[in-house]
Motif scaffolding. Sequence first.
Motif, PDB file in Angstrom:
ATOM      1  N   ILE A 149       0.831  -1.189  -0.223  1.00  0.00           N
ATOM      2  CA  ILE A 149       0.242   0.489  -0.125  1.00  0.00           C
ATOM      3  C   ILE A 149       0.708   1.080  -0.168  1.00  0.00           C
ATOM      4  N   GLN A 150       1.999   1.351   0.843  1.00  0.00           N
ATOM      5  CA  GLN A 150       3.049   3.226   1.251  1.00  0.00           C
ATOM      6  C   GLN A 150       3.422   2.465  -0.194  1.00  0.00           C
ATOM      7  N   PHE A 151       3.871   1.677  -1.147  1.00  0.00           N
ATOM      8  CA  PHE A 151       4.539   1.646  -2.734  1.00  0.00           C
ATOM      9  C   PHE A 151       3.816   2.042  -3.665  1.00  0.00           C
ATOM     10  N   ILE A 152       2.703   1.506  -3.391  1.00  0.00           N
ATOM     11  CA  ILE A 152       1.704   2.066  -4.597  1.00  0.00           C
ATOM     12  C   ILE A 152       1.170   3.264  -4.150  1.00  0.00           C
ATOM     13  N   LYS A 153       0.481   3.779  -2.530  1.00  0.00           N
ATOM     14  CA  LYS A 153       0.174   5.461  -2.465  1.00  0.00           C
ATOM     15  C   LYS A 153       1.568   6.202  -2.746  1.00  0.00           C
ATOM     16  N   ASP A 154       2.879   6.407  -2.450  1.00  0.00           N
ATOM     17  CA  ASP A 154       3.848   7.290  -2.728  1.00  0.00           C
ATOM     18  C   ASP A 154       4.171   7.518  -4.224  1.00  0.00           C
ATOM     19  N   ASN A 155       3.521   5.670  -5.089  1.00  0.00           N
ATOM     20  CA  ASN A 155       3.765   5.929  -6.591  1.00  0.00           C
ATOM     21  C   ASN A 155       3.236   6.152  -7.112  1.00  0.00           C
ATOM     22  N   PHE A 156       1.873   6.046  -6.908  1.00  0.00           N
ATOM     23  CA  PHE A 156       0.497   5.598  -8.208  1.00  0.00           C
ATOM     24  C   PHE A 156      -0.893   6.322  -7.432  1.00  0.00           C
ATOM     25  N   THR A 157      -0.681   7.838  -6.991  1.00  0.00           N
ATOM     26  CA  THR A 157      -1.830   8.482  -5.908  1.00  0.00           C
ATOM     27  C   THR A 157      -2.927   8.376  -6.511  1.00  0.00           C
ATOM     28  N   ASN A 158      -3.486   7.953  -8.114  1.00  0.00           N
ATOM     29  CA  ASN A 158      -5.075   7.619  -8.154  1.00  0.00           C
ATOM     30  C   ASN A 158      -5.207   5.925  -8.275  1.00  0.00           C
ATOM     31  N   LEU A 159      -4.178   5.885  -8.066  1.00  0.00           N
ATOM     32  CA  LEU A 159      -4.103   3.405  -8.001  1.00  0.00           C
ATOM     33  C   LEU A 159      -5.188   3.140  -6.684  1.00  0.00           C
ATOM     34  N   PRO A 160      -6.470   2.380  -6.379  1.00  0.00           N
ATOM     35  CA  PRO A 160      -7.056   2.431  -5.698  1.00  0.00           C
ATOM     36  C   PRO A 160      -6.854   1.173  -4.897  1.00  0.00           C
ATOM     37  N   VAL A 161      -6.322   0.635  -3.818  1.00  0.00           N
ATOM     38  CA  VAL A 161      -6.146  -0.090  -3.348  1.00  0.00           C
ATOM     39  C   VAL A 161      -7.363  -0.308  -2.177  1.00  0.00           C
ATOM     40  N   ILE A 162      -7.835  -1.708  -2.983  1.00  0.00           N
ATOM     41  CA  ILE A 162      -9.020  -2.434  -1.610  1.00  0.00           C
ATOM     42  C   ILE A 162      -7.692  -3.360  -1.244  1.00  0.00           C
ATOM     43  N   VAL A 163      -7.735  -4.036   0.109  1.00  0.00           N
ATOM     44  CA  VAL A 163      -7.298  -4.641   1.732  1.00  0.00           C
ATOM     45  C   VAL A 163      -8.128  -5.939   1.639  1.00  0.00           C
ATOM     46  N   LEU A 164      -7.901  -6.985   1.580  1.00  0.00           N
ATOM     47  CA  LEU A 164      -8.829  -8.488   1.984  1.00  0.00           C
ATOM     48  C   LEU A 164      -7.757  -9.373   2.741  1.00  0.00           C
TER      49      LEU A 164
END
Length: 121
Positions: free
Chosen positions: A66-81
Motif C-alpha cells: 500500500i505504501q509503495f502504491i500510494k507513494d508512486n501511483f496516487t490514483n490507483l485504488p487499493v482494496i485490502v482483503l
Amino acid sequence: MHTKKIFIIEDDNMTIEILKYIFSKEGYQLSISKDGLDAIERIPEEVPDLVLTDIMLPMKSGLEIIQFIKDNFTNLPVIVLSSLGEEEATVLDAFKLGADDFIAKPFSPSELLLRVKRFLK
C-alpha cells in the motif's frame, strides 16, 4: 473502453481461485502475484486499474505494498482483503497508508464485486 485490469496479491491458492472465478466471469483482466516483492516489481510494468491485496504476504507485507502504491501511483485504488483475525491496528494502518477499502475474509463474492465495480466505473 479498455478492459479493466485488477492486480491481485494473495498467497492462498483457494482464495486466488475464487477471485479468478468472480472477476473473469465479469470480464476483468487479472494479474496475480503470490508475494509482495513480486507485486512491487510488477505493478509499475502492468499499471492495473485496481489492486486487491492481502496483508499477510511473503517477502513484503500488504502494508508495504500500500505504501509503495500510494507513494508512486496516487490514483490507483487499493482494496485490502484480509482475515478477520488480523489485528484491528493493522487494518487502521492500512487505511492510514491510503487503502481505499477493506473487506474481511471470508468475503461475500457479490459484495466484493460491488465494491470493486464502485472503484472501476
